[in-house]
Design an enzyme around this catalytic site. Sequence first.
Site, short mmCIF file in Angstrom:
data_model
loop_
_atom_site.label_atom_id
_atom_site.label_comp_id
_atom_site.label_asym_id
_atom_site.label_seq_id
_atom_site.Cartn_x
_atom_site.Cartn_y
_atom_site.Cartn_z
N CYS A 122 3.19 76.41 17.19
CA CYS A 122 2.90 75.38 16.18
C CYS A 122 3.44 74.00 16.58
O CYS A 122 3.06 73.00 15.98
CB CYS A 122 3.47 75.78 14.83
SG CYS A 122 2.97 77.41 14.32
N HIS A 262 4.60 70.11 9.78
CA HIS A 262 3.72 71.23 10.09
C HIS A 262 3.43 71.99 8.79
O HIS A 262 4.34 72.24 8.00
CB HIS A 262 4.40 72.14 11.12
CG HIS A 262 3.72 73.46 11.29
ND1 HIS A 262 2.37 73.56 11.47
CD2 HIS A 262 4.20 74.73 11.26
CE1 HIS A 262 2.04 74.84 11.55
NE2 HIS A 262 3.13 75.57 11.43
N ASN A 292 -2.23 77.78 7.52
CA ASN A 292 -1.43 77.39 8.69
C ASN A 292 -2.34 77.38 9.91
O ASN A 292 -2.83 78.43 10.33
CB ASN A 292 -0.29 78.40 8.85
CG ASN A 292 0.62 78.09 10.03
OD1 ASN A 292 0.30 77.26 10.88
ND2 ASN A 292 1.75 78.76 10.09
O1 UT7 Z 1 3.90 78.26 11.63
C1 UT7 Z 1 5.29 78.39 11.84
C2 UT7 Z 1 5.76 79.74 11.58
N1 UT7 Z 1 5.46 80.34 10.33
C3 UT7 Z 1 6.13 80.03 9.21
O2 UT7 Z 1 6.87 79.09 9.14
C4 UT7 Z 1 5.99 80.99 8.04
C5 UT7 Z 1 7.36 81.29 7.47
N2 UT7 Z 1 7.39 82.31 6.46
C6 UT7 Z 1 6.77 82.23 5.24
O3 UT7 Z 1 6.07 81.29 4.97
C7 UT7 Z 1 7.07 83.29 4.21
O4 UT7 Z 1 8.15 84.07 4.67
C8 UT7 Z 1 5.85 84.21 3.90
C9 UT7 Z 1 4.81 83.44 3.11
C10 UT7 Z 1 5.26 84.76 5.16
C11 UT7 Z 1 6.31 85.37 3.01
O5 UT7 Z 1 6.96 84.89 1.84
P1 UT7 Z 1 8.37 85.47 1.41
O6 UT7 Z 1 8.75 84.81 0.16
O7 UT7 Z 1 9.29 85.31 2.59
O8 UT7 Z 1 8.05 86.96 1.11
P2 UT7 Z 1 8.65 88.28 1.76
O9 UT7 Z 1 8.15 88.45 3.16
O10 UT7 Z 1 10.14 88.28 1.55
O11 UT7 Z 1 8.00 89.38 0.84
C12 UT7 Z 1 8.27 89.45 -0.57
C13 UT7 Z 1 7.40 90.53 -1.17
C14 UT7 Z 1 7.43 91.84 -0.40
O12 UT7 Z 1 7.38 92.90 -1.35
P3 UT7 Z 1 8.71 93.71 -1.74
O13 UT7 Z 1 9.22 94.29 -0.46
O14 UT7 Z 1 9.64 92.70 -2.33
O15 UT7 Z 1 8.20 94.72 -2.73
C15 UT7 Z 1 6.16 91.83 0.37
O16 UT7 Z 1 5.68 93.14 0.66
O17 UT7 Z 1 6.02 90.11 -1.16
C16 UT7 Z 1 5.22 91.13 -0.57
N3 UT7 Z 1 4.09 90.51 0.08
C17 UT7 Z 1 2.92 90.30 -0.56
N4 UT7 Z 1 2.50 90.56 -1.79
C18 UT7 Z 1 1.23 90.21 -2.11
C19 UT7 Z 1 4.01 90.05 1.34
N5 UT7 Z 1 2.80 89.53 1.57
C20 UT7 Z 1 2.09 89.68 0.41
C21 UT7 Z 1 0.79 89.34 0.02
N6 UT7 Z 1 0.42 89.60 -1.24
N7 UT7 Z 1 -0.07 88.72 0.85
#
Ligand code: UT7
Length: 335
Positions: A122, A262, A292
């Site tokens: 990125c 970004h 993204n």
């Molecule tokens: O481009 C440069 C690199 N990329 C980034 O900078 C991205 C950085 N990361 C993020 O933007 C975020 O971490 C994400 C958007 C990817 C995820 O958000 P989060 O708040 O960190 O969520 P998480 O991974 O901690 O997941 C929270 C919950 C989980 O469920 P449990 O374990 O709490 O029951 C996931 O399974 O959300 C669940 N989950 C979803 N639920 C519905 C993960 N993806 C989804 C989804 N829909 N698409």
Amino acid sequence: MSPTFSDKARGASRILGTGRCVPEEVITNEDLEKIIDTTDEWITTRTGMKRRHKVAEGEATSDLAAVALRRAGEDAGIELTDLDAIIVGTASPDMPFPSTACFVQQHLNLPGIPVFDISAACSGFIYGSTLANSLIAAGQFEMVAVIGAETLTRITNYQDRSTCVLFGDAAGAAIFGPSDGERGVIAAYIGADGNLSHLLNMPGGGSREPATHETVDARRHFIHMEGSEVFKSAVRAMESSAKRAIEIAGIRLEEVDLLIPHQANVRIIKALTSRINIPPEKVYINVQEYGNTSAASIPIAFDEARELGIVSEGSVIVMVAFGGGFTWGSLVVRL
Ligand code: UT7
């Protein structure tokens, strides 16, 4: 040792024109609800995303990149035959080799000049722009095109809900040429930490894990990301990069007209905005429209901001990126 920005590099080049190419097909949150266990509400609140765009069947990264560069050339009012080099930042190249830049050159029929890709995920556009400015400062070249181009939907695992809602396809280009003294690149800062490469990568298809039936079955040829770890590092690295670049530029925060971060997640952007302490109205956000798009996200936002008249001649713009590697960087330009 942190890299520095020499007096020779300061103001060496300026951006003559920009362009973007966004494929027509759109994937909405509602479309994603139909293929995986997710909701529009989760995607919107956790990422800020509503739509992302997708290339057509048979289309590749260089196709988008070439259109973006042609538009940047028109915007700059130059002939593309005046270019001395083309740099493409991409994590989703047409092929492992030759470079995507070679295909861009072929599409635009510009044989002879050096062209190459930068692999900084990125941060590819910021890395490429830093290099373009340095090459112009060194007197090596006069006019260099930098393109951030991605077809991330090609390497997105649509069985993994934690990543597949995030990524989209697009390309953005900028043409760097000689500065007129007043305007130009007034700071550039880039960095990396390979110790964190395991948190965001595409494991299959390289020399470590060549493609086999097993790697395909195990879905190793798609983006792998440990989102919450990446999130924390992204906020920290973008904060320090932007602050460092503003310090190198020797300007006050109040002099910044627009921050273009970004576009990975609206929550990352908001955390960054409050840590840098810049007013939200000076921060460009279009993640709702494109998701993204990795290396393309900053140049398409930049091109849009110019088109919308949010920035114009004399505006001071800070661009800041973070990506797999990890890589990061920030560029400050006076338009
Ligand atoms: O481009 C440069 C690199 N990329 C980034 O900078 C991205 C950085 N990361 C993020 O933007 C975020 O971490 C994400 C958007 C990817 C995820 O958000 P989060 O708040 O960190 O969520 P998480 O991974 O901690 O997941 C929270 C919950 C989980 O469920 P449990 O374990 O709490 O029951 C996931 O399974 O959300 C669940 N989950 C979803 N639920 C519905 C993960 N993806 C989804 C989804 N829909 N698409």
